[in-house]
Scaffold this motif. Structure first.
Motif, PDB file in Angstrom:
ATOM      1  N   ALA A  67       0.674  -1.097   0.046  1.00 43.26           N
ATOM      2  CA  ALA A  67       0.188  -0.027  -0.167  1.00 43.26           C
ATOM      3  C   ALA A  67       0.913   1.439  -0.115  1.00 43.26           C
ATOM      4  N   ASP A  68       0.486   2.352  -0.910  1.00 46.86           N
ATOM      5  CA  ASP A  68       1.124   3.623  -0.845  1.00 46.86           C
ATOM      6  C   ASP A  68       0.013   4.559  -0.814  1.00 46.86           C
ATOM      7  N   ARG A  69       0.143   5.595  -0.716  1.00 49.50           N
ATOM      8  CA  ARG A  69      -0.948   6.869  -0.356  1.00 49.50           C
ATOM      9  C   ARG A  69      -1.930   6.767  -1.441  1.00 49.50           C
ATOM     10  N   ARG A  70      -1.719   6.113  -2.655  1.00 51.30           N
ATOM     11  CA  ARG A  70      -2.533   6.416  -3.742  1.00 51.30           C
ATOM     12  C   ARG A  70      -3.294   4.945  -4.262  1.00 51.30           C
ATOM     13  N   SER A  71      -2.465   3.637  -3.764  1.00 57.65           N
ATOM     14  CA  SER A  71      -2.983   2.514  -4.427  1.00 57.65           C
ATOM     15  C   SER A  71      -2.586   1.445  -3.382  1.00 57.65           C
ATOM     16  N   LEU A  72      -3.363   0.193  -3.604  1.00 57.92           N
ATOM     17  CA  LEU A  72      -3.384  -0.828  -2.940  1.00 57.92           C
ATOM     18  C   LEU A  72      -3.093  -2.022  -3.893  1.00 57.92           C
ATOM     19  N   GLN A  73      -1.864  -2.744  -3.927  1.00 57.24           N
ATOM     20  CA  GLN A  73      -1.457  -3.750  -4.823  1.00 57.24           C
ATOM     21  C   GLN A  73      -1.365  -5.309  -4.280  1.00 57.24           C
ATOM     22  N   ILE A  74      -1.528  -6.030  -5.242  1.00 55.62           N
ATOM     23  CA  ILE A  74      -1.691  -7.306  -4.837  1.00 55.62           C
ATOM     24  C   ILE A  74      -0.776  -8.135  -6.045  1.00 55.62           C
ATOM     25  N   VAL A  75       0.204  -8.814  -5.607  1.00 53.06           N
ATOM     26  CA  VAL A  75       0.971  -9.504  -6.482  1.00 53.06           C
ATOM     27  C   VAL A  75       1.082 -11.082  -6.146  1.00 53.06           C
ATOM     28  N   VAL A  76       0.715 -11.969  -6.919  1.00 56.51           N
ATOM     29  CA  VAL A  76       0.545 -13.250  -6.785  1.00 56.51           C
ATOM     30  C   VAL A  76       1.525 -13.919  -7.539  1.00 56.51           C
ATOM     31  N   ASN A  77       2.585 -14.615  -7.353  1.00 56.47           N
ATOM     32  CA  ASN A  77       3.382 -15.318  -8.162  1.00 56.47           C
ATOM     33  C   ASN A  77       3.059 -16.857  -7.978  1.00 56.47           C
ATOM     34  N   ASP A  78       3.233 -17.590  -9.181  1.00 55.82           N
ATOM     35  CA  ASP A  78       2.933 -18.905  -9.247  1.00 55.82           C
ATOM     36  C   ASP A  78       3.863 -19.675 -10.215  1.00 55.82           C
ATOM     37  N   PRO A  79       4.010 -20.759 -10.192  1.00 56.70           N
ATOM     38  CA  PRO A  79       5.274 -21.557 -11.043  1.00 56.70           C
ATOM     39  C   PRO A  79       4.642 -21.743 -12.665  1.00 56.70           C
ATOM     40  N   SER A  80       3.508 -21.578 -13.000  1.00 59.17           N
ATOM     41  CA  SER A  80       3.212 -21.719 -14.552  1.00 59.17           C
ATOM     42  C   SER A  80       3.347 -20.418 -15.324  1.00 59.17           C
ATOM     43  N   PRO A  81       3.991 -20.573 -16.468  1.00 62.07           N
ATOM     44  CA  PRO A  81       4.037 -19.317 -17.431  1.00 62.07           C
ATOM     45  C   PRO A  81       2.893 -19.280 -18.279  1.00 62.07           C
ATOM     46  N   ALA A  82       1.724 -20.374 -17.980  1.00 60.93           N
ATOM     47  CA  ALA A  82       0.401 -20.063 -18.826  1.00 60.93           C
ATOM     48  C   ALA A  82      -0.268 -18.678 -18.394  1.00 60.93           C
ATOM     49  N   GLN A  83      -0.765 -17.976 -19.410  1.00 61.07           N
ATOM     50  CA  GLN A  83      -1.504 -16.701 -19.011  1.00 61.07           C
ATOM     51  C   GLN A  83      -2.888 -17.235 -18.623  1.00 61.07           C
ATOM     52  N   PRO A  84      -3.356 -16.328 -17.769  1.00 62.79           N
ATOM     53  CA  PRO A  84      -4.715 -16.564 -17.555  1.00 62.79           C
ATOM     54  C   PRO A  84      -5.816 -16.529 -18.624  1.00 62.79           C
ATOM     55  N   LEU A  85      -6.661 -17.113 -18.557  1.00 63.40           N
ATOM     56  CA  LEU A  85      -7.645 -17.465 -19.798  1.00 63.40           C
ATOM     57  C   LEU A  85      -9.122 -16.577 -19.193  1.00 63.40           C
ATOM     58  N   ASP A  86      -9.608 -16.130 -20.509  1.00 67.76           N
ATOM     59  CA  ASP A  86     -11.243 -15.591 -20.062  1.00 67.76           C
ATOM     60  C   ASP A  86     -11.907 -17.082 -20.392  1.00 67.76           C
ATOM     61  N   ARG A  87     -12.638 -17.446 -19.570  1.00 66.42           N
ATOM     62  CA  ARG A  87     -14.000 -18.471 -19.756  1.00 66.42           C
ATOM     63  C   ARG A  87     -15.265 -18.117 -19.544  1.00 66.42           C
ATOM     64  N   THR A  88     -15.886 -18.750 -20.292  1.00 64.22           N
ATOM     65  CA  THR A  88     -17.797 -18.557 -20.173  1.00 64.22           C
ATOM     66  C   THR A  88     -17.966 -19.207 -18.903  1.00 64.22           C
ATOM     67  N   PRO A  89     -18.368 -18.069 -17.896  1.00 63.00           N
ATOM     68  CA  PRO A  89     -18.681 -18.404 -16.308  1.00 63.00           C
ATOM     69  C   PRO A  89     -19.867 -19.744 -16.671  1.00 63.00           C
ATOM     70  N   ASP A  90     -19.666 -20.792 -15.823  1.00 59.02           N
ATOM     71  CA  ASP A  90     -20.734 -21.689 -15.667  1.00 59.02           C
ATOM     72  C   ASP A  90     -21.646 -21.566 -14.539  1.00 59.02           C
ATOM     73  N   PHE A  91     -22.730 -21.290 -14.857  1.00 59.55           N
ATOM     74  CA  PHE A  91     -23.760 -20.896 -14.124  1.00 59.55           C
ATOM     75  C   PHE A  91     -24.453 -22.149 -13.363  1.00 59.55           C
ATOM     76  N   THR A  92     -23.946 -23.149 -13.736  1.00 58.91           N
ATOM     77  CA  THR A  92     -24.229 -24.593 -12.882  1.00 58.91           C
ATOM     78  C   THR A  92     -23.395 -24.592 -11.758  1.00 58.91           C
ATOM     79  N   GLY A  93     -22.338 -24.002 -11.776  1.00 64.56           N
ATOM     80  CA  GLY A  93     -21.759 -23.993 -10.257  1.00 64.56           C
ATOM     81  C   GLY A  93     -20.566 -24.994 -10.576  1.00 64.56           C
ATOM     82  N   ARG A  94     -20.207 -25.829 -11.562  1.00 68.76           N
ATOM     83  CA  ARG A  94     -19.518 -26.933 -11.572  1.00 68.76           C
ATOM     84  C   ARG A  94     -17.965 -26.577 -12.036  1.00 68.76           C
ATOM     85  N   THR A  95     -17.854 -25.607 -12.894  1.00 70.02           N
ATOM     86  CA  THR A  95     -16.426 -25.562 -13.321  1.00 70.02           C
ATOM     87  C   THR A  95     -16.067 -23.806 -13.231  1.00 70.02           C
ATOM     88  N   GLY A  96     -16.779 -22.965 -12.614  1.00 69.93           N
ATOM     89  CA  GLY A  96     -16.393 -21.578 -12.275  1.00 69.93           C
ATOM     90  C   GLY A  96     -16.415 -20.813 -13.427  1.00 69.93           C
TER      91      GLY A  96
END
Length: 138
Positions: free
Chosen positions: A75-104
């Motif tokens: 946190a600084d005076r203007r913003s809050l930052q969240i950084v999550v590091n993970d071991p996969s180089p794969a980019q996050p993908l947009d997916r169609t939301p599953d309204f049945t609740g099974r796959t997110g």
């Protein structure tokens, strides 16, 4: 689990926390601890968004990227930052939301809506770092 980091040069200009959550609940706990250390405290709406974004990014890393290498909160005076590091180089993908609740499919779009800015960069030792920036509103 939570480790506050303070800059010696400007101890009141920013606050940083770092941890290695193995569960989304641990990310939420870290976020609440981080928020409790901030002065002035952000608005309840902003605080809730920080906890939610941290939890979603950690959940996504656990489900889709093989784990969480680290979680950094800043946190600084203007913003809050969240950084999550993970071991996969794969980019996050947009997916169609599953309204049945099974796959997110709701988390990544929600992170993008709640944050002012989201960046995905290659990690220093492989993997990637996802950074979400929220406006700091008191």
């Amino acid at each position: 689990m939570q480790h506050p980091l303070v800059s010696d040069e400007q101890p009141f200009d920013h606050t940083e926390w770092s941890c290695h959550p193995e569960l989304a609940a641990e990310a939420r706990e870290a976020a609440y601890g981080f928020l409790a250390a901030l002065y002035p405290a952000p608005s309840p709406y902003t605080a809730q968004n920080l906890v939610l974004v941290a939890s979603e990014l950690v959940t996504n890393a656990l489900r889709h990227a093989g784990g969480v290498t680290s979680l950094h909160l800043r946190a600084d005076r203007r913003s809050l930052q969240i950084v999550v590091n993970d071991p996969s180089p794969a980019q996050p993908l947009d997916r169609t939301p599953d309204f049945t609740g099974r796959t997110g499919g709701f988390g990544w779009p929600m992170v993008q809506r709640l944050a002012q800015k989201v960046t995905v960069r290659p990690g220093a030792g492989g993997g990637k770092a996802i950074k979400a920036v929220l406006a700091r509103e008191a």
